[in-house]
Write a protein that holds these residues in place. Structure first.
Motif, PDB file in Angstrom:
ATOM      1  N   THR A   2       0.844  -1.184   0.000  1.00  0.00           N
ATOM      2  CA  THR A   2       0.000   0.000   0.000  1.00  0.00           C
ATOM      3  C   THR A   2       0.877   1.232   0.000  1.00  0.00           C
ATOM      4  N   SER A   3       0.389   2.291  -0.634  1.00  0.00           N
ATOM      5  CA  SER A   3       1.148   3.536  -0.680  1.00  0.00           C
ATOM      6  C   SER A   3       0.749   4.490   0.438  1.00  0.00           C
ATOM      7  N   PHE A   4      -0.266   4.140   1.204  1.00  0.00           N
ATOM      8  CA  PHE A   4      -0.698   5.028   2.280  1.00  0.00           C
ATOM      9  C   PHE A   4       0.345   5.020   3.400  1.00  0.00           C
ATOM     10  N   PRO A   5       0.744   6.193   3.905  1.00  0.00           N
ATOM     11  CA  PRO A   5       1.779   6.252   4.951  1.00  0.00           C
ATOM     12  C   PRO A   5       1.209   5.939   6.334  1.00  0.00           C
ATOM     13  N   TRP A   6       0.954   4.673   6.599  1.00  0.00           N
ATOM     14  CA  TRP A   6       0.295   4.285   7.834  1.00  0.00           C
ATOM     15  C   TRP A   6       1.073   4.724   9.072  1.00  0.00           C
ATOM     16  N   LEU A   7       2.377   4.486   9.068  1.00  0.00           N
ATOM     17  CA  LEU A   7       3.162   4.781  10.260  1.00  0.00           C
ATOM     18  C   LEU A   7       3.283   6.283  10.496  1.00  0.00           C
ATOM     19  N   THR A   8       3.460   7.035   9.430  1.00  0.00           N
ATOM     20  CA  THR A   8       3.504   8.492   9.586  1.00  0.00           C
ATOM     21  C   THR A   8       2.180   9.019  10.110  1.00  0.00           C
ATOM     22  N   ALA A   9       1.094   8.468   9.604  1.00  0.00           N
ATOM     23  CA  ALA A   9      -0.224   8.895  10.100  1.00  0.00           C
ATOM     24  C   ALA A   9      -0.386   8.571  11.576  1.00  0.00           C
ATOM     25  N   LEU A  10       0.145   7.414  11.999  1.00  0.00           N
ATOM     26  CA  LEU A  10       0.055   7.036  13.403  1.00  0.00           C
ATOM     27  C   LEU A  10       0.885   7.955  14.305  1.00  0.00           C
ATOM     28  N   VAL A  11       1.916   8.566  13.744  1.00  0.00           N
ATOM     29  CA  VAL A  11       2.721   9.514  14.507  1.00  0.00           C
ATOM     30  C   VAL A  11       2.098  10.906  14.493  1.00  0.00           C
ATOM     31  N   VAL A  12       1.595  11.311  13.349  1.00  0.00           N
ATOM     32  CA  VAL A  12       1.123  12.692  13.185  1.00  0.00           C
ATOM     33  C   VAL A  12      -0.206  12.931  13.902  1.00  0.00           C
ATOM     34  N   LEU A  13      -1.131  11.958  13.829  1.00  0.00           N
ATOM     35  CA  LEU A  13      -2.468  12.178  14.395  1.00  0.00           C
ATOM     36  C   LEU A  13      -2.428  12.556  15.886  1.00  0.00           C
ATOM     37  N   PRO A  14      -1.721  11.811  16.754  1.00  0.00           N
ATOM     38  CA  PRO A  14      -1.715  12.231  18.166  1.00  0.00           C
ATOM     39  C   PRO A  14      -0.989  13.551  18.414  1.00  0.00           C
ATOM     40  N   VAL A  15      -0.003  13.875  17.568  1.00  0.00           N
ATOM     41  CA  VAL A  15       0.651  15.187  17.706  1.00  0.00           C
ATOM     42  C   VAL A  15      -0.349  16.298  17.426  1.00  0.00           C
ATOM     43  N   LEU A  16      -1.120  16.139  16.352  1.00  0.00           N
ATOM     44  CA  LEU A  16      -2.141  17.137  16.043  1.00  0.00           C
ATOM     45  C   LEU A  16      -3.189  17.210  17.147  1.00  0.00           C
ATOM     46  N   GLY A  17      -3.572  16.050  17.692  1.00  0.00           N
ATOM     47  CA  GLY A  17      -4.537  16.038  18.785  1.00  0.00           C
ATOM     48  C   GLY A  17      -4.010  16.753  20.016  1.00  0.00           C
ATOM     49  N   ALA A  18      -2.718  16.555  20.337  1.00  0.00           N
ATOM     50  CA  ALA A  18      -2.122  17.229  21.488  1.00  0.00           C
ATOM     51  C   ALA A  18      -2.097  18.736  21.290  1.00  0.00           C
ATOM     52  N   VAL A  19      -1.706  19.165  20.090  1.00  0.00           N
ATOM     53  CA  VAL A  19      -1.659  20.603  19.809  1.00  0.00           C
ATOM     54  C   VAL A  19      -3.045  21.212  19.900  1.00  0.00           C
ATOM     55  N   LEU A  20      -4.030  20.507  19.360  1.00  0.00           N
ATOM     56  CA  LEU A  20      -5.402  21.011  19.401  1.00  0.00           C
ATOM     57  C   LEU A  20      -5.905  21.141  20.836  1.00  0.00           C
ATOM     58  N   LEU A  21      -5.563  20.173  21.678  1.00  0.00           N
ATOM     59  CA  LEU A  21      -5.969  20.258  23.084  1.00  0.00           C
ATOM     60  C   LEU A  21      -5.337  21.464  23.772  1.00  0.00           C
ATOM     61  N   TRP A  22      -4.088  21.737  23.460  1.00  0.00           N
ATOM     62  CA  TRP A  22      -3.405  22.854  24.102  1.00  0.00           C
ATOM     63  C   TRP A  22      -3.949  24.213  23.668  1.00  0.00           C
ATOM     64  N   VAL A  23      -4.458  24.305  22.426  1.00  0.00           N
ATOM     65  CA  VAL A  23      -4.899  25.612  21.915  1.00  0.00           C
ATOM     66  C   VAL A  23      -6.418  25.758  21.942  1.00  0.00           C
ATOM     67  N   LEU A  24      -7.098  24.807  22.566  1.00  0.00           N
ATOM     68  CA  LEU A  24      -8.559  24.914  22.633  1.00  0.00           C
ATOM     69  C   LEU A  24      -8.972  26.236  23.272  1.00  0.00           C
ATOM     70  N   PRO A  25      -9.929  26.929  22.676  1.00  0.00           N
ATOM     71  CA  PRO A  25     -10.436  28.147  23.333  1.00  0.00           C
ATOM     72  C   PRO A  25     -11.143  27.811  24.632  1.00  0.00           C
ATOM     73  N   ALA A  26     -11.243  28.784  25.510  1.00  0.00           N
ATOM     74  CA  ALA A  26     -11.791  28.543  26.845  1.00  0.00           C
ATOM     75  C   ALA A  26     -13.186  27.939  26.799  1.00  0.00           C
ATOM     76  N   GLY A  27     -13.999  28.357  25.852  1.00  0.00           N
ATOM     77  CA  GLY A  27     -15.364  27.870  25.791  1.00  0.00           C
ATOM     78  C   GLY A  27     -15.479  26.414  25.380  1.00  0.00           C
ATOM     79  N   ALA A  28     -14.425  25.856  24.756  1.00  0.00           N
ATOM     80  CA  ALA A  28     -14.480  24.473  24.271  1.00  0.00           C
ATOM     81  C   ALA A  28     -13.689  23.504  25.141  1.00  0.00           C
ATOM     82  N   ARG A  29     -13.051  23.990  26.190  1.00  0.00           N
ATOM     83  CA  ARG A  29     -12.170  23.134  26.977  1.00  0.00           C
ATOM     84  C   ARG A  29     -12.918  22.065  27.765  1.00  0.00           C
ATOM     85  N   SER A  30     -14.188  22.253  27.980  1.00  0.00           N
ATOM     86  CA  SER A  30     -14.957  21.228  28.678  1.00  0.00           C
ATOM     87  C   SER A  30     -15.105  19.966  27.838  1.00  0.00           C
ATOM     88  N   ARG A  31     -14.813  20.065  26.538  1.00  0.00           N
ATOM     89  CA  ARG A  31     -14.899  18.919  25.631  1.00  0.00           C
ATOM     90  C   ARG A  31     -13.536  18.287  25.375  1.00  0.00           C
TER      91      ARG A  31
END
Length: 550
Positions: A2-31
């Motif tokens: 397969t040409s899909f970058p499975w391992l890179t996706a497995l590394v990138v997705l949680p990094v993006l999730g961590a960044v998103l959690l850190w920059v969540l606006p105050a009104g959305a932090r309860s989620r």
């Protein structure tokens, strides 16, 4: 393929999730909890996709490979790929993280600043997941080292920022031990690179395998790598950071620290020490086997004497890691495959024990074992889950750890019978520390103190955090075949790289394949015949030599 970058996706997705959690606006932090869980479940989906794209019939080779230039000036590449062992550990990691998220759902409270603390904690969990997947996938030695050290950052803050009253000292001790091992390893990495072929891809592991080194240099390099991995594993006598960290860290942190992060140590021994330094690995094997047996017994004895529940679970892991290292350096295909499978099974059983221990501590407000008792009548579901997880830790037949521990001992016995016999005492000691702990915490008359008599049983969310691990223990205990199919081919390849063969069995009479007068045969420990290889055209010579070596 397969040409899909499975391992890179497995590394990138949680990094993006961590960044998103850190920059969540105050009104959305309860989620933040829901967002972290969605990202973690997305990792599980990607892991399933990677497994589907992986050819299990060729599990000994690295697949899902990606390679890109990173720092050509120093020969560093972004090169990732997994064989069967690497994929199994990646899958175990991505399964544990959403369970940790569920278990920590209300760990820091439910409102205001407490919710904000939990948001930051979950971001660190996702960042650690990315580093762990990267380490298990890295095929460039420089990339491996960078991720090996980067893992320390989130774990340091997860212990030091969210742990118990002595969390600062425990976090610093963890960091000092790990940095010491990492710095020694860095010297080895640089030396090996300078001795290797160099060029734009000078750090690729496959380019460094077979590097011509003097005997002294190879042994020193092996020691530099092995020390870093022994600290991470952890092995006696460089294990003392682990009980302190497990005692002070939140239960979810201990789950990832012991269930996943420490596997980087044994994974490094298996995938770097052995193929990069084959002669030194054979040279060091007797000493490492002795240290592994010492770890098995020492960890078990100290677990029996513990009064703190979380320290007890940590010491059981010291004993279990002794079994894993023993199987790796016994250098037989059965023991190496057993150790590879053991890494996965230990993550399941110990992860469940830490999560359940965290439930108990959160309800009672104490980690002291003597502060519990009689809870089987109050919280029967929690007691049952703890019992099954403990029985898996002591390798009860029918649960997954039994298969791997049995393979380690059988494989070790064929080359080091004395070590296998002594290490088997660890099985008896495991029954003592698991069953005695269960007796002290759960059995006895119904408790009279208000904290224990009114303790609530595990709820639906908490059950979901542990039930998948129990199910996996049962499935892999009764049907371990698919998992073993992933780890057996890499084990065979490792033996070839080290230049070892399975010891031949003695006392059997054979007419073909180079049988000798003393009854030695070409049959190996896995029941296959060497006769087709060594006992055909030159069966008299090769078969006799093989029998003599056995």
């Amino acid at each position: 393929m397969t040409s899909f970058p499975w391992l890179t996706a497995l590394v990138v997705l949680p990094v993006l999730g961590a960044v998103l959690l850190w920059v969540l606006p105050a009104g959305a932090r309860s989620r933040a909890r829901e967002l972290a869980l969605v990202v973690a479940l997305g990792e599980v989906a990607l892991g399933v996709g990677a497994l589907a794209a992986f050819d299990t019939a060729d599990a000994g080779t690295h697949q899902l490979v990606e390679q890109h230039a990173w720092i050509p000036a120093i020969g560093a590449s972004y090169a990732v790929g997994v064989d069967g062992v690497g994929l199994a550990l990646v899958l175990m990691s991505v399964v544990l993280v959403p369970l940790v998220v569920l278990a920590a759902w209300r760990e820091q409270g439910s409102a205001g600043a407490a919710t904000d603390r939990l948001r930051s904690y979950l971001a660190l969990v996702l960042l650690l997941e990315a580093f762990i997947v990267g380490v298990f996938s890295a095929r460039d030695l420089f990339l491996f080292y960078v991720l090996f050290e980067a893992m320390l950052i989130p774990v340091y803050f997860m212990i030091g920022g969210y742990g118990g009253p002595r969390r600062g000292a425990a976090a610093v001790k963890f960091l000092v031990y790990s940095l010491l091992g990492g710095l020694v390893m860095l010297a080895g990495v640089i030396t090996l690179y300078l001795a290797g072929p160099g060029g734009d891809e000078g750090f690729l592991v496959e380019n460094l395998v077979g590097t011509q080194l003097s005997t002294t240099t190879e042994r020193l390099l092996f020691c530099s790598f092995f020390l870093a991995f022994a600290i991470k594993a952890p092995m006696v006598p460089v294990h003392t950071w682990l009980p302190d960290a497990a005692e002070q860290a939140p239960a979810g942190t201990s789950t990832l620290l012991v269930g996943v992060l420490d596997k980087v140590g044994t994974f490094g021994m298996l995938t770097l020490c052995l193929p990069l330094f084959p002669e030194a690995s054979r040279w060091a094997a007797p000493v490492v086997v002795a240290l592994a047996v010492l770890s098995v017994l020492y960890g078990a004895v100290l677990a029996i004497g513990q009064r703190d529940l979380m320290r007890l679970i940590a010491y059981t892991s010291v004993s279990h890691f002794g079994f894993i290292v023993l199987g790796i350096f016994a250098l037989t295909s059965t023991s190496v495959a057993g150790s590879s499978f053991y890494m996965v099974n230990h993550g399941l059983s110990t992860g469940a024990l830490f999560l359940l221990g965290g439930y108990l501590v959160a309800r009672r407000g104490s980690q002291r074992i003597e502060d519990f008792g009689g809870l089987q009548r109050v919280v029967p579901v929690l007691a049952g889950l703890f019992l099954v997880s403990g029985l898996s830790a002591l390798s009860l037949p029918g649960l997954s750890t039994f298969v791997s521990e049995f393979a380690v001992l059988v494989g070790t016995f064929t080359r080091h019978p004395a070590a296998a016999v002594v290490a088997s005492l660890g099985v008896v000691l495991a029954a003592v520390y698991v069953l005695w702990t269960y007796q002290r915490v759960f059995t006895g008359p119904r408790p009279e103190t208000a904290e224990l008599a009114t303790m609530r049983d595990v709820g639906a969310r908490e059950r979901w955090a542990v039930a998948p691990l129990v199910v996996l223990m049962l499935v892999l205990g009764f049907a371990p075949g698919p998992a073993l199919d992933l780890v057996r081919p890499p084990a065979q390849l490792t033996l070839e790289q080290v230049g070892e063969q399975d010891p031949v069995r003695q006392g059997l009479v054979a007419d073909a394949g180079g049988g000798t007068d003393d009854g030695s045969t070409g049959s190996t420990t896995d029941g296959t015949a060497d006769g087709s290889t060594d006992g055909t055209a030159d069966g008299t010579t090769d078969g006799t030599d093989e029998g003599g070596e056995g």
